[in-house]
Design an enzyme around this catalytic site. Structure first.
Site, PDB file in Angstrom:
ATOM      1  N   GLY A 259       0.795  -1.227   0.000  1.00  0.00           N
ATOM      2  CA  GLY A 259       0.000   0.000   0.000  1.00  0.00           C
ATOM      3  C   GLY A 259       0.821   1.267   0.000  1.00  0.00           C
ATOM      4  N   HIS A 260       2.154   1.158  -0.053  1.00  0.00           N
ATOM      5  CA  HIS A 260       3.016   2.352   0.047  1.00  0.00           C
ATOM      6  C   HIS A 260       4.130   2.279  -0.976  1.00  0.00           C
ATOM      7  CE1 HIS A 260       5.560   5.436   2.088  1.00  0.00           C
ATOM      8  NE2 HIS A 260       4.412   5.847   2.573  1.00  0.00           N
ATOM      9  N   PHE A 261       3.966   2.585  -2.140  1.00  0.00           N
ATOM     10  CA  PHE A 261       2.749   2.922  -2.853  1.00  0.00           C
ATOM     11  C   PHE A 261       2.624   1.951  -4.025  1.00  0.00           C
ATOM     12  CE2 PHE A 261       4.337   6.912  -1.021  1.00  0.00           C
ATOM     13  CZ  PHE A 261       3.229   7.335  -0.317  1.00  0.00           C
TER      14      PHE A 261
END
Length: 152
Positions: free
Chosen positions: A55-57
């Site tokens: 999720g990053h990124f």
């Protein structure tokens, strides 16, 4: 592990005896340099398999800066534990304060993050560390980190 028993490099199995952290939050893979009560250099091998990269990124994986600082703080905990000849379990170290944080480059999968930590001052049950994170010899982050020691 006493100062005279320290054999470098210190591997992750020995580090797990010194810190309570475990996957996915253990952020020190190895120790390659050590001077009791002075300094340590730890290594974090950054891989695409790290859970935070999902999720990053997406499409542009970057290690969160807060985790770079956490890795430095963990290296400081290892420095203090080994310097005192402790084997973990009876003491915990909590991050209390972070000052003068500076990020100068992104940390990405494939990087070998060098965690350079020096003890600046010891105040009762707290230790102030001067920390620099590097990749390929180039600074990527720096901070002063204060950790407090408490019974487990």
């Amino acid at each position: 592990m006493t100062e005279t028993e320290v054999k470098l490099p210190i591997d992750v199995v020995a580090i797990q005896k010194l810190l309570p952290h475990r996957y996915p939050f253990l952020l020190v893979d190895k120790v390659v340099e050590f001077e009791a009560h002075k300094r340590i250099v730890g290594i974090k091998n950054v891989t695409i398999n790290e859970p935070f990269f999902q999720g990053h990124f997406p499409g542009h994986p970057v290690m969160p800066g807060v985790l770079v600082i956490e890795a430095l703080a963990q290296a400081g905990g290892v420095l203090t534990q080994i310097s005192r000849g402790l084997c973990g379990g009876d003491r915990l170290f909590y991050l209390v304060k972070v000052d003068n944080v500076r990020f100068s480059r992104m940390v990405v999968p494939g990087d070998v993050l060098e965690l350079h930590v020096e003890i600046k001052r010891v105040i009762r049950n707290m230790t102030l560390y001067t920390c620099v994170a590097k990749v390929a010899g180039n600074e990527v982050a720096s901070a002063e980190v204060l950790c407090a020691e408490t019974p487990a």
